[in-house]
Design an enzyme around this catalytic site. Structure first.
Site, mmCIF file in Angstrom:
data_model
loop_
_atom_site.group_PDB
_atom_site.id
_atom_site.type_symbol
_atom_site.label_atom_id
_atom_site.label_comp_id
_atom_site.label_asym_id
_atom_site.label_seq_id
_atom_site.Cartn_x
_atom_site.Cartn_y
_atom_site.Cartn_z
ATOM 1 N N GLU A 66 0.805 -1.219 0.000
ATOM 2 C CA GLU A 66 0.000 0.000 0.000
ATOM 3 C C GLU A 66 0.841 1.274 0.000
ATOM 4 O OE1 GLU A 66 -2.405 -3.375 1.453
ATOM 5 O OE2 GLU A 66 -0.451 -2.557 2.036
ATOM 6 N N PHE A 91 -6.017 -0.462 5.325
ATOM 7 C CA PHE A 91 -4.685 -0.473 4.731
ATOM 8 C C PHE A 91 -4.422 0.793 3.922
ATOM 9 C CE2 PHE A 91 -6.138 -5.050 4.527
ATOM 10 C CZ PHE A 91 -5.517 -5.418 5.716
#
Length: 325
Positions: A66, A91
């Site tokens: 991410e 996330f």
């Protein structure tokens, strides 16, 4: 007042995340230079629909990375693209917070943080995946605009608005199918809000899936002789101070309802506004300093006191406090 969904349409349910890939494809077809950068969740976030529509060269899957996803989106924005990022909210905001802060916001880049699967509506995935702090995180960032749409049509409008707004924008979307609130052609604006129902006794400010609960609560209250004014504060930052203050000057008290922690989100924004400009009794309906829990959406709304009944009880409590002021 904005046009709401008719009775038949209001019975249908669609997830806000379902609007994501379809809207990106629509924007691409219209000539907007959108790209999507995802973190191995293109099916769940629905960004895969951009590729399915023939724009596979605009979808970049970074894998389970991410932080890298945000930096890739930042680079693509510097090349003239309108870059959207997609992951689960826990996330896409939490794990990548440093990159959002220091790469995207510090340089005011044209990157849109648009994760899905926010809030308790993630359901069975439980507390590890039920992000309840994302609005607080994004709201605190300089230059970030924060949008929390109520349904599929509003999510579609929020994504279009984000694409047309230069600089960082956060759009919060959920996993679960939720009732339709708005007509298909609803439009949103940065710093806007919608007055959905007029009333003189209490102001209910809500957004996201809590809009439906607020409207149900208003029906229950009306049957008891209490007229609730309902406002959809879909723009948490900047907040529509004028609409909220005008309502508070009429009703004299407020309940704020959100599918988020009571710390740092919409409730905090409204409390800051009222404390500074028009102090009135205020109650918050939200998750109170705890993690989520696995369960079905309706079960969780009741368990965490986020349902219409909880809003009704908060209204009665705040009206009692109003009588003491």
């Amino acid at each position: 007042m904005v046009k709401l969904a008719d009775a038949e349409k209001a019975q249908t349910k669609k997830a806000t995340r379902a609007a994501y890939g379809a809207t990106l494809a629509e924007l691409a077809e219209a000539g907007v230079p959108v790209v999507a950068v995802d973190a191995d969740l293109t099916g769940s976030t629905t960004t895969k629909k951009l590729a399915d529509a023939g724009y596979g060269n605009r979808l970049f899957n970074c894998g389970i990375a991410e932080q890298n996803m945000i930096d890739v989106a930042a680079g693509l924005s510097l090349a003239g693209n309108v870059a959207f990022t997609g992951s689960f909210a826990v996330f896409g905001t939490g794990r990548a917070y440093d990159q959002i802060r220091n790469t995207v916001c510090y340089s005011n880049l044209n990157v849109k943080i648009a994760p899905t699967h926010a809030g308790v509506s993630v359901g069975p995935d439980g507390g590890s995946h039920q992000m309840l702090e994302d609005v607080s995180l994004m709201r605190g960032l300089p230059g970030m605009r924060v949008l929390v749409p109520a349904d599929y049509a509003a999510a579609r409008a929020a994504l279009k608005l984000a694409a047309a707004t230069p600089g960082p924008v956060y759009v919060r979307m959920g996993r679960a199918a939720v009732p339709c609130v708005y007509d298909d052609d609803v439009e949103l604006e940065i710093g806007g809000a919608y007055l959905l129902r007029e009333g003189a006794d209490v102001t209910i400010v809500a957004n996201g899936i809590e809009i439906r609960e607020a409207l149900l609560a208003a029906d229950t209250l009306a049957a008891e002789g209490i007229e609730a004014e309902v406002i959809d504060a879909f723009s948490v930052k900047p907040l529509d101070a004028d609409t909220i203050l005008a309502s508070l000057k009429k009703t004299g008290c407020a309940v704020v309802a959100e599918e988020h922690s009571v710390i740092g989100g919409l409730g905090s924004a409204v409390a800051e506004l009222t404390a500074a400009q028009y102090p009135v009794p205020l109650e918050q309906v939200g998750v109170r300093d705890r993690f989520g829990k696995s369960g079905d959406l309706d079960e969780l709304l009741t368990y965490f006191s986020l349902d219409a009944n909880a809003i009704v009880e908060a209204v009665k409590k705040v009206r009692a406090r109003k009588g003491l002021c």
